[in-house]
Design a protein around this motif. Structure first.
Motif, PDB file in Angstrom:
ATOM      1  N   ASP A 178      65.716 -12.589  47.297  1.00  0.00           N
ATOM      2  CA  ASP A 178      67.003 -12.317  47.926  1.00  0.00           C
ATOM      3  C   ASP A 178      66.804 -12.225  49.448  1.00  0.00           C
ATOM      4  N   THR A 179      67.542 -13.093  50.211  1.00  0.00           N
ATOM      5  CA  THR A 179      67.316 -13.127  51.669  1.00  0.00           C
ATOM      6  C   THR A 179      67.782 -11.845  52.356  1.00  0.00           C
ATOM      7  N   THR A 180      68.636 -11.062  51.700  1.00  0.00           N
ATOM      8  CA  THR A 180      69.132  -9.845  52.372  1.00  0.00           C
ATOM      9  C   THR A 180      68.137  -8.687  52.274  1.00  0.00           C
ATOM     10  N   GLU A 181      67.081  -8.868  51.495  1.00  0.00           N
ATOM     11  CA  GLU A 181      66.081  -7.791  51.436  1.00  0.00           C
ATOM     12  C   GLU A 181      65.044  -8.005  52.526  1.00  0.00           C
ATOM     13  N   GLN A 182      65.026  -7.084  53.456  1.00  0.00           N
ATOM     14  CA  GLN A 182      64.162  -7.170  54.640  1.00  0.00           C
ATOM     15  C   GLN A 182      62.712  -7.501  54.275  1.00  0.00           C
TER      16      GLN A 182
END
Ligand code: ADP
Ligand code: MG
Length: 282
Positions: free
Chosen positions: A75-79
């Protein structure tokens, strides 16, 4: 069913414009798209249709306003995923001059892996291997600024290959090149897909380049308007015209011949196919 390289789920993105009214510009509007490992996908669309914005979501340069993007399931939103995602999915842009950072070709190609903190002996190996893959090994000690546009783009591609990505996203990589530069870059892109199995997402304005794809995605006003094989897409001449896109010249010719009553297939993409079809007319 093949594994997904990239998956966009209900992806929406708005640019916030810095003016008093806080006007937002909706650039991506509910996109669902899956790209399989090893696939060669071309994205077409008129200027402003959201292609570059979509591309930048595929390696976490932009993050969704809503919805999700997954790169090999991450998931790209997880830093915590961003580092891994950038290593798996590299990007090549339009202007080769903006992508070259060193004064010697091999130093330029080494720049990415150096930043990954890779062992120098391993870097040497990767630099040579990547330069060979793009056919630029003989130029390893040249100055990049003296090379042609097509050669510079191949150096930029080698720089990405040296990071050992699974996927490369190209945002109009041939837009600033002359016809021979375009040809060598497209040949290189096809080669790294077919020979090394790297997943390719190619944004282009050139229909001849799109003919080579496994699948074409048409973007219009931030949405995916249609996707299909090159034949499925280009034989829908009306749809293409409605979004301001051309079809390959021979496809258009077949379409016009058919309209004027000649019994010819509309699924013609190359000059050879046209010659065959014409020779078979009775
Ligand atoms: P394309 O690559 O298909 O030409 P873009 O993704 O660049 O399209 O742009 C999609 C939409 O988002 C366009 O309407 C464009 O004007 C707008 N846009 C692009 N970049 C920005 C930005 N940095 N700020 C505000 N709006 C932008
Ligand atoms: Mg663009």
């Amino acid at each position: 069913m093949k594994d997904n390289m990239i998956k966009c789920k209900d992806l929406t993105f708005e640019y916030s414009q810095n003016n008093e009214n806080e006007v937002k510009k909706l650039a991506i509007d509910g996109v669902n798209l899956e790209i399989s490992k090893g696939e060669f996908v071309v994205v077409l669309g008129h200027n402003g249709s959201g292609k570059s914005t979509l591309a930048k979501h595929m390696n976490a340069l932009l993050l969704p306003s809503s919805g999700k993007v997954y790169v090999e399931g991450l998931d790209t939103t997880e830093q915590n995923n961003v580092w891994n995602i950038r290593n798996k999915a590299g990007m090549v842009f339009q202007n080769p001059d903006n992508q070259i950072v060193a004064t010697i070709v091999e130093d330029d190609v080494a720049f990415g892996p150096e930043n990954l903190g890779i062992d120098p002996i391993e870097i040497r190996k990767r630099v040579d291997e990547s330069l060979k893959k793009v056919g630029m090994y003989e130029y390893r000690s040249h100055a990049p600024h003296l090379l042609s546009g097509g050669q510079k783009q191949r150096i930029a591609i080698a720089g990405i290959l040296a990071m050992r990505p699974d996927c490369i996203i190209f945002d109009e990589p041939t837009a600033m090149l002359d016809p021979s530069g375009r040809k060598e870059v497209i040949q290189t892109i096809k080669n790294i897909n077919k020979k090394y199995g790297i997943t390719i997402v190619l944004i282009t304005h050139y229909m001849e380049e799109a003919v080579e794809a496994d699948r074409i995605v048409i973007m219009d006003k931030g949405k995916v308007l249609k996707e299909g094989t090159p034949i499925q897409i280009f034989s829908d001449v009306d749809m293409m015209k409605s979004v301001g896109l051309d079809v390959p010249q021979v496809t258009e010719l077949a379409f016009e011949l058919k309209k004027s009553g000649i019994n010819i297939d509309c699924d013609i993409l190359t000059i050879d196919e046209m010659v065959n079809a014409l020779c078979q007319l009775k």
